[in-house]
Design an enzyme around this catalytic site. Structure first.
Site, PDB file in Angstrom:
ATOM      1  N   LEU A  37       0.848  -1.194   0.000  1.00 30.45           N
ATOM      2  CA  LEU A  37       0.000   0.000   0.000  1.00 30.45           C
ATOM      3  C   LEU A  37       0.883   1.243   0.000  1.00 30.45           C
ATOM      4  O   LEU A  37       1.903   1.284   0.684  1.00 30.45           O
ATOM      5  CB  LEU A  37      -0.906   0.031   1.234  1.00 30.45           C
ATOM      6  CG  LEU A  37      -2.208  -0.778   1.192  1.00 30.45           C
ATOM      7  CD1 LEU A  37      -2.897  -0.715   2.551  1.00 30.45           C
ATOM      8  CD2 LEU A  37      -3.143  -0.288   0.105  1.00 30.45           C
ATOM      9  N   ASP A  38       0.477   2.266  -0.752  1.00 32.92           N
ATOM     10  CA  ASP A  38       1.189   3.544  -0.738  1.00 32.92           C
ATOM     11  C   ASP A  38       1.152   4.135   0.668  1.00 32.92           C
ATOM     12  O   ASP A  38       0.197   3.892   1.422  1.00 32.92           O
ATOM     13  CB  ASP A  38       0.545   4.530  -1.710  1.00 32.92           C
ATOM     14  CG  ASP A  38       0.756   4.145  -3.167  1.00 32.92           C
ATOM     15  OD1 ASP A  38       1.756   3.459  -3.455  1.00 32.92           O
ATOM     16  OD2 ASP A  38      -0.081   4.527  -4.012  1.00 32.92           O
ATOM     17  N   PRO A  39       2.152   4.938   1.039  1.00 30.78           N
ATOM     18  CA  PRO A  39       2.162   5.541   2.384  1.00 30.78           C
ATOM     19  C   PRO A  39       0.893   6.321   2.717  1.00 30.78           C
ATOM     20  O   PRO A  39       0.419   6.261   3.857  1.00 30.78           O
ATOM     21  CB  PRO A  39       3.388   6.460   2.335  1.00 30.78           C
ATOM     22  CG  PRO A  39       4.311   5.795   1.373  1.00 30.78           C
ATOM     23  CD  PRO A  39       3.409   5.214   0.312  1.00 30.78           C
ATOM     24  N   ARG A 172      -4.418   5.270  -8.199  1.00 28.99           N
ATOM     25  CA  ARG A 172      -4.121   6.693  -8.444  1.00 28.99           C
ATOM     26  C   ARG A 172      -3.876   6.947  -9.930  1.00 28.99           C
ATOM     27  O   ARG A 172      -4.224   8.013 -10.453  1.00 28.99           O
ATOM     28  CB  ARG A 172      -2.938   7.168  -7.592  1.00 28.99           C
ATOM     29  CG  ARG A 172      -1.676   6.368  -7.684  1.00 28.99           C
ATOM     30  CD  ARG A 172      -0.698   6.798  -6.582  1.00 28.99           C
ATOM     31  NE  ARG A 172       0.327   5.811  -6.350  1.00 28.99           N
ATOM     32  CZ  ARG A 172       1.549   5.859  -6.875  1.00 28.99           C
ATOM     33  NH1 ARG A 172       1.878   6.865  -7.662  1.00 28.99           N
ATOM     34  NH2 ARG A 172       2.432   4.929  -6.604  1.00 28.99           N
TER      35      ARG A 172
END
Length: 304
Positions: A37-39, A172
């Site tokens: 997962l992205d930060p 995104r």
């Protein structure tokens, strides 16, 4: 400690940060995760421990589900709210119908170019390292599949949506691409993963909750066994003699226990080898033996 615990990842931490904290809380050396997962993203991050780490490669193809919010009118270099605005556009003349049409166009199989700010490697170097130096390189489009894409709420320029997608899909980038197609640009302002294969938010705990449960001595109540996690593979029950052979590296014969064992379409299909609910190994169905048509099995991973 063997199995999986589902962490509800907070924003601001990397997936690697989560693993480090789980190891520290549980005193567990062997741990890993599936599905980075992205930060800035939150939600379901499955953490494998002990023998559970052996199951990670078999979860790569798991379908993911996210709730996300995109904002029209501004495209950023990271394609999310953490980046620098690169382009702005007018969204005020967009109709609801136009937005829905663009959303519908992305359902199904399609190509997606991974973002520069990603861990995808080119020439052995992660793209995000090149991006931080101001470099942009050509990236090969990747095959992805959007299983469903539902608009939950639309108050332009904000659109909240739920997406179910294949591995390797950057939500995104999906938002960015839809913004480009709408002609005004867009970026993702929020992302929460609600499901990753067999793991969902109903089984997730925060890091603070995990620490509290550890103090109570109840961590076992959170563990998902590898046999449960790999429940999407067909099951073959083994005899005591077959179990002994498996631990010596000798796979059992199908003997009619492999579904449609005479069908070549089953070649390469993976199965769970179990005894009394305990996962002993994952095996792959091979070709039928000449003469008797009985399928062979090849051991891929043995669990202790």
């Amino acid at each position: 400690m063997d199995g999986f615990i589902v962490i509800d990842k907070p924003a601001g931490l990397t997936s690697h940060d989560i693993i480090a904290r789980v190891r520290r809380i549980l005193g567990q050396k062997k741990a890993g995760h599936t599905g980075t997962l992205d930060p800035f993203a939150t939600g379901v991050l499955p953490v494998a421990m002990g023998e559970g780490t052996k199951a990670i490669p078999f979860l790569d193809e798991a379908v993911k589900e996210y709730r996300a919010t995109m904002v029209l009118g501004a495209a950023t270099d990271t394609q999310d709210c953490t980046g620098r605005v690169e382009k702005e556009g007018d969204w005020t003349r967009l109709s609801v119908e136009a937005v829905r049409e663009v959303f519908g166009a992305y359902i199904g199989k399609c190509k997606q170019i991974p973002p520069m700010y990603s861990a995808v490697k080119q020439g052995g170097v992660p793209l995000y390292r090149l991006a931080r130096k101001g470099h942009e390189v050509e990236r090969e489009p990747r095959d992805i599949e959007i299983h469903s894409l539902i608009i939950d709420r639309m108050e332009l320029p904000r659109i909240e949506f739920t997406v179910s997608c294949s591995r390797g899909t950057y939500v995104r980038t999906l938002a960015h691409d839809m913004g480009e197609r709408l002609g005004c640009g867009a970026h993702l302002s929020a992302l929460r993963r609600t499901r990753s294969g067999p793991f969902d938010l109903s089984r997730a705990v925060t890091l603070d909750e995990l620490a509290s449960i550890k103090e109570q001595g109840a961590v076992d109540s959170l563990l998902l066994a590898p046999n449960e996690v790999l429940g999407h593979f067909p099951e073959i029950e083994l005899s005591d003699e077959e179990v002994r052979k498996v631990y010596c590296g000798v796979p059992p014969r199908c003997h009619g226990r492999c579904e449609e064992s005479s069908a070549s379409q089953n070649d390469g299909k993976k199965v769970r080898l179990v005894q009394n609910g305990k996962l002993l190994a994952v095996a792959e169905i091979g070709q039928a033996e000449s003469g008797n048509g009985n399928k062979s099995l090849r051991l891929i991973r043995v669990f202790n």
